[in-house]
Design an enzyme around this catalytic site. Sequence first.
Site, mmCIF file in Angstrom:
data_model
loop_
_atom_site.group_PDB
_atom_site.id
_atom_site.type_symbol
_atom_site.label_atom_id
_atom_site.label_comp_id
_atom_site.label_asym_id
_atom_site.label_seq_id
_atom_site.Cartn_x
_atom_site.Cartn_y
_atom_site.Cartn_z
ATOM 1 N N HIS A 190 -6.891 42.009 61.787
ATOM 2 C CA HIS A 190 -6.013 41.592 60.687
ATOM 3 C C HIS A 190 -5.829 40.072 60.642
ATOM 4 C CE1 HIS A 190 -5.411 45.793 60.653
ATOM 5 N NE2 HIS A 190 -4.335 45.865 61.410
ATOM 6 N N GLU A 197 6.425 42.286 64.270
ATOM 7 C CA GLU A 197 6.850 43.669 64.039
ATOM 8 C C GLU A 197 8.095 43.958 64.855
ATOM 9 O OE1 GLU A 197 3.259 46.525 63.418
ATOM 10 O OE2 GLU A 197 2.818 45.323 65.177
ATOM 11 N N LYS A 243 -10.823 51.045 62.471
ATOM 12 C CA LYS A 243 -10.845 50.110 63.578
ATOM 13 C C LYS A 243 -10.388 50.826 64.850
ATOM 14 C CE LYS A 243 -6.280 48.073 63.440
ATOM 15 N NZ LYS A 243 -5.844 48.421 64.735
ATOM 16 N N LYS A 279 5.032 42.642 69.038
ATOM 17 C CA LYS A 279 5.823 43.858 68.808
ATOM 18 C C LYS A 279 7.203 43.620 69.397
ATOM 19 C CE LYS A 279 2.157 46.976 68.113
ATOM 20 N NZ LYS A 279 2.046 47.398 66.721
ATOM 21 N N LYS A 281 -4.224 44.927 51.085
ATOM 22 C CA LYS A 281 -2.868 44.557 50.644
ATOM 23 C C LYS A 281 -2.969 43.608 49.447
ATOM 24 C CE LYS A 281 -0.804 44.966 55.265
ATOM 25 N NZ LYS A 281 0.233 45.982 55.208
ATOM 26 N N ARG A 300 -11.163 69.515 65.083
ATOM 27 C CA ARG A 300 -11.495 70.503 66.095
ATOM 28 C C ARG A 300 -10.522 71.686 66.151
ATOM 29 N NH1 ARG A 300 -12.249 66.071 70.704
ATOM 30 N NH2 ARG A 300 -10.391 65.362 69.622
ATOM 31 N N ASP A 308 -10.339 47.354 57.243
ATOM 32 C CA ASP A 308 -9.240 46.584 57.811
ATOM 33 C C ASP A 308 -8.171 46.656 56.739
ATOM 34 O OD1 ASP A 308 -7.374 44.525 58.311
ATOM 35 O OD2 ASP A 308 -8.828 43.554 59.618
ATOM 36 N N HIS A 309 -7.129 47.456 56.992
ATOM 37 C CA HIS A 309 -6.223 47.763 55.864
ATOM 38 C C HIS A 309 -5.506 46.519 55.340
ATOM 39 C CE1 HIS A 309 -3.020 48.011 58.916
ATOM 40 N NE2 HIS A 309 -2.162 47.895 57.935
ATOM 41 N N ASP A 338 -5.674 44.843 68.844
ATOM 42 C CA ASP A 338 -5.063 45.675 67.807
ATOM 43 C C ASP A 338 -4.772 44.883 66.527
ATOM 44 O OD1 ASP A 338 -3.946 48.060 66.797
ATOM 45 O OD2 ASP A 338 -1.925 47.405 67.315
HETATM 46 C C1 BG6 Z 1 -2.350 48.650 62.651
HETATM 47 C C2 BG6 Z 1 -2.033 48.504 64.113
HETATM 48 O O1 BG6 Z 1 -3.689 48.298 62.411
HETATM 49 O O2 BG6 Z 1 -1.508 47.783 61.902
HETATM 50 C C3 BG6 Z 1 -0.564 48.792 64.380
HETATM 51 O O3 BG6 Z 1 -2.840 49.404 64.860
HETATM 52 C C4 BG6 Z 1 0.306 47.940 63.494
HETATM 53 O O4 BG6 Z 1 -0.253 48.553 65.744
HETATM 54 C C5 BG6 Z 1 -0.128 48.078 62.042
HETATM 55 O O5 BG6 Z 1 1.655 48.362 63.650
HETATM 56 C C6 BG6 Z 1 0.614 47.104 61.157
HETATM 57 O O6 BG6 Z 1 0.287 47.380 59.831
HETATM 58 P P1 BG6 Z 1 1.258 46.965 58.656
HETATM 59 O O7 BG6 Z 1 0.520 47.322 57.430
HETATM 60 O O8 BG6 Z 1 2.527 47.723 58.863
HETATM 61 O O9 BG6 Z 1 1.474 45.486 58.834
#
Ligand code: BG6
Length: 516
Positions: free
Chosen positions: A267, A243, A175, A367, A209, A63, A204-205, A262
């Site tokens: 994940h 984390e 997501k 976290k 991995k 935007r 879903d990243h 989250d």
């Molecule tokens: C994301 C979350 O999907 O994954 C974040 O929204 C999180 O809160 C992150 O920190 C963690 O990803 P990775 O690849 O660092 O484990």
Amino acid sequence: MLTPNFTNPLEDRTNTVRLPSPCIMVIFGATGDLTSRKLVPALYNLAYDNQLPAHFACVGFARRDKSNDQFREEMRSAIDSFSRNKPIDPNLWSTFREQIYYHRSEFHDDEGYISLRQFLQDLDRKYDTKGNRVFYLSTPPSYFPIIIEKLHQHQLIYPFVSNEHEPWSRTILEKPFGQDLGTAIELQNYISKFLHEEQTYRIDHYLGKETVQNLLVLRFANQMFESTWNNRYIDHIQITVSEEIGIGTRGHFFEEAGMLRDIVQNHMMQLLSLVAMDPPANLSAHAIHDEKVKVLQSIRPIPHADVDKYVIRGQYGRGFVNGAAVCGYREEKDVSPTSSVETFVALELYIDNWRWSGVPFYLRAGKRLPKRTTEIAIEYRPVPSGYLFQTSLSTVEPNVLVIRIQPDEGISFKMNCKVPGLSGSLQPVKMDFRYSSYFGLTPPEAYERLICDCMSGDNTLFARADELLASWKLLTPILEQWSKETIAFPNYQSGSWGPASAESLLERNGKRWRLL
Ligand code: BG6
């Protein structure tokens, strides 16, 4: 609706590598964090490794007012900061920058889509991209419906065709996919009016991995693991996503999300389904998704009344992480000082099927914990009592297979050995495989793999609708129950391993969280 039943004639049952086709990728929400931190660096790295299609262009759609040159300069500094291949290669950049464009529009504005269509057709002529499109929706999910509807209305999304020679369009959705079961179903029902499941790539990243992809190889290409991968040999499984970071600048987002939505809903449930699924009939996306769904649907539901028994939530207060003083969650930017949002979750789950009956799966995600680690630990049953061997411990320690997802990617196996000498005592020792020392290369970033897969038409590493809905079905009663009960937060100090109640969850079954 919950169980899409389709077959994809393009599906590659022999699992040969498919190459990314010529295409234009349009990123919606191009001025956001994800674009600069992950998406454009991933495209650059693909170009660096010669994995990007030779005929390619990228258009940022957002935007804010911006020229192509401004956008390109921003992307250059993003690559400089976040790319795996640094510093930026000036020769590669001089070509790559010319393939990046910016298109300004509101997400609901018809004019913006009409001009986008024309612009993409011009780019097709310039780059010979054959009309193929990847639409990457990196916007807040509330914009998904309107963007998809407008793309459809302006014929930017094409009907799904299985013929490889026709132009195709695929849409990647970031997501979260919904906020709970009801909203996820609503979203799914809506988008499925415009997108065929085969064109829908729910990202879903974690699935991108390298270590996560290796789970199926470890399990199904090694006889010794798979034959013991069941309740006869395995005592319990622990999955940890820990984390050090807090929520940083994402206060607004996290207040809406919380740790269950989250991290756990996507994940962790993906990790769980890959660890627990049965062998697929073949390596096609369809067969793998089917097995994952079966596992998710076999997880014993947690009724509202049992939520407190099986699920622990926590929120970080002040403390020290890596020696630095950090604030509590309620003191973070854009967070309510009375927030009841959880930053830590621990769960005890059971999968009611033949393989896993009676084996607890313990999941924890938090976290501001002492250390960044994601791992899956498979703890085997103890050998029958300790009567055969003397150890310095009261019992012989169980075997533990640890799959380190990140960092220090690798796999270790703990087993017992005789201590050399006359005493005959035993000691646990560890066999350790490390990706970095064995393969000596940095694996591609998750987003590189996933974007490349989408351009190649392979949705194996993306979540199918029924997987997400099964996961929401399990977790929604927990969210509902939590919304009815307040809890005294904060209940763990930053830099600790979460609330004390997370320890009790395992202790009552005579188990302990692993020391990481
Ligand atoms: C994301 C979350 O999907 O994954 C974040 O929204 C999180 O809160 C992150 O920190 C963690 O990803 P990775 O690849 O660092 O484990």
